[in-house]
Scaffold this motif. Structure first.
Motif, PDB file in Angstrom:
ATOM      1  N   GLU A  63       4.994   3.010 -10.104  1.00 32.80           N
ATOM      2  CA  GLU A  63       6.186   3.104 -10.947  1.00 32.80           C
ATOM      3  C   GLU A  63       6.734   1.702 -11.183  1.00 32.80           C
ATOM      4  O   GLU A  63       6.645   0.845 -10.302  1.00 32.80           O
ATOM      5  CB  GLU A  63       7.287   3.924 -10.252  1.00 32.80           C
ATOM      6  N   LEU A  64       7.339   1.507 -12.346  1.00 33.40           N
ATOM      7  CA  LEU A  64       7.987   0.238 -12.667  1.00 33.40           C
ATOM      8  C   LEU A  64       9.318   0.495 -13.364  1.00 33.40           C
ATOM      9  O   LEU A  64       9.372   1.302 -14.293  1.00 33.40           O
ATOM     10  CB  LEU A  64       7.102  -0.606 -13.597  1.00 33.40           C
ATOM     11  N   GLU A  65      10.353  -0.186 -12.904  1.00 31.43           N
ATOM     12  CA  GLU A  65      11.648  -0.225 -13.585  1.00 31.43           C
ATOM     13  C   GLU A  65      11.938  -1.715 -13.773  1.00 31.43           C
ATOM     14  O   GLU A  65      12.352  -2.378 -12.818  1.00 31.43           O
ATOM     15  CB  GLU A  65      12.751   0.422 -12.738  1.00 31.43           C
ATOM     16  N   PRO A  66      11.680  -2.244 -14.969  1.00 30.30           N
ATOM     17  CA  PRO A  66      11.801  -3.695 -15.187  1.00 30.30           C
ATOM     18  C   PRO A  66      13.086  -4.303 -14.624  1.00 30.30           C
ATOM     19  O   PRO A  66      14.183  -3.824 -14.871  1.00 30.30           O
ATOM     20  CB  PRO A  66      11.729  -3.815 -16.712  1.00 30.30           C
ATOM     21  N   GLY A  67      12.893  -5.347 -13.824  1.00 25.02           N
ATOM     22  CA  GLY A  67      14.005  -6.070 -13.222  1.00 25.02           C
ATOM     23  C   GLY A  67      14.718  -5.326 -12.107  1.00 25.02           C
ATOM     24  O   GLY A  67      15.688  -5.836 -11.558  1.00 25.02           O
ATOM     25  N   GLN A  72       4.386   0.693  -5.389  1.00 22.55           N
ATOM     26  CA  GLN A  72       2.935   0.515  -5.330  1.00 22.55           C
ATOM     27  C   GLN A  72       2.339   1.342  -4.195  1.00 22.55           C
ATOM     28  O   GLN A  72       2.978   1.530  -3.156  1.00 22.55           O
ATOM     29  CB  GLN A  72       2.587  -0.957  -5.054  1.00 22.55           C
ATOM     30  N   SER A  73       1.104   1.794  -4.401  1.00 25.37           N
ATOM     31  CA  SER A  73       0.330   2.247  -3.253  1.00 25.37           C
ATOM     32  C   SER A  73      -0.152   0.961  -2.603  1.00 25.37           C
ATOM     33  O   SER A  73      -0.333  -0.062  -3.280  1.00 25.37           O
ATOM     34  CB  SER A  73      -0.831   3.155  -3.675  1.00 25.37           C
ATOM     35  N   VAL A  90       9.813  -1.949  -3.832  1.00 18.45           N
ATOM     36  CA  VAL A  90      10.541  -3.213  -3.860  1.00 18.45           C
ATOM     37  C   VAL A  90      11.736  -2.992  -4.787  1.00 18.45           C
ATOM     38  O   VAL A  90      11.562  -2.762  -5.985  1.00 18.45           O
ATOM     39  CB  VAL A  90       9.665  -4.374  -4.375  1.00 18.45           C
ATOM     40  N   HIS A  91      12.927  -3.009  -4.216  1.00 22.85           N
ATOM     41  CA  HIS A  91      14.169  -2.828  -4.986  1.00 22.85           C
ATOM     42  C   HIS A  91      14.820  -4.191  -5.186  1.00 22.85           C
ATOM     43  O   HIS A  91      14.929  -4.976  -4.233  1.00 22.85           O
ATOM     44  CB  HIS A  91      15.128  -1.897  -4.243  1.00 22.85           C
TER      45      HIS A  91
END
Length: 175
Positions: A63-67, A72-73, A90-91
């Motif tokens: 999943e990606l939420e830009p910025g 990740q696995s 990673v938040h």
């Protein structure tokens, strides 16, 4: 066959960069390599593969939420063969003084949590603090002005030396 017991770690640190800058660096092969000191390869798309630390770590982007967030696995070559991949989140949150980075690493094989908690600090957070702090360090580096000033002074002294030599020659001629 029963499921293997799992562990989790959570770390938080404020780094001297914006959330957008850290997000971009994490997902860029060259920047990820420079910020950690270990070779990385990242396909920055959901479903893309990633590896870090010369292949010691590998997985896929889930999943990606830009910025804001990267999921990740994740598995290392230390994982038992029977173990599934772990999950890394990673938040990123902009705060005064930089970005609060929270690493949540779940589904780690039992007995390895402390190793990865230490590894996240030593091989990611500490090097990232130095990497993102570099522009500030460059500004504080020894200024180049003294070198220029020294060259100017040397240049001023040379003509003076030539003048003295010319005066000595003139005195010799008079004799």
């Amino acid at each position: 066959m029963g499921r293997m017991p799992l562990e989790s770690v959570r770390l938080t640190a404020v780094l001297p960069a914006s959330a957008d800058r850290i997000y971009a660096a994490w997902l860029d092969s060259a920047q990820h390599s420079r910020m950690t000191g270990g070779k990385a390869s990242v396909d920055p798309n959901v479903g893309g593969e990633h590896s870090a630390w010369d292949g010691y770590i590998e997985g896929r982007i889930l999943e990606l939420e830009p910025g804001r967030r990267i999921v990740q696995s994740w598995r290392s070559s230390d994982f038992p063969l029977a173990a599934g991949d772990s999950r890394l989140e990673v938040h990123l949150l902009d705060v005064p003084g930089g970005c609060e980075v929270t690493i949540i690493h779940n589904e780690i094989p039992e007995g390895q949590g402390a190793q990865y908690e230490s590894g996240w600090r030593k091989h990611y957070l500490d090097p990232m603090r130095k990497y993102f702090g570099k522009p500030k360090a460059k500004k504080k580096a020894a200024p180049k002005k003294p070198k220029k000033a020294a060259k100017k002074q040397a240049a001023k002294k040379k003509p003076a030396t030539k003048k003295k030599a010319a005066k000595k020659k003139a005195k010799r001629r008079k004799r």
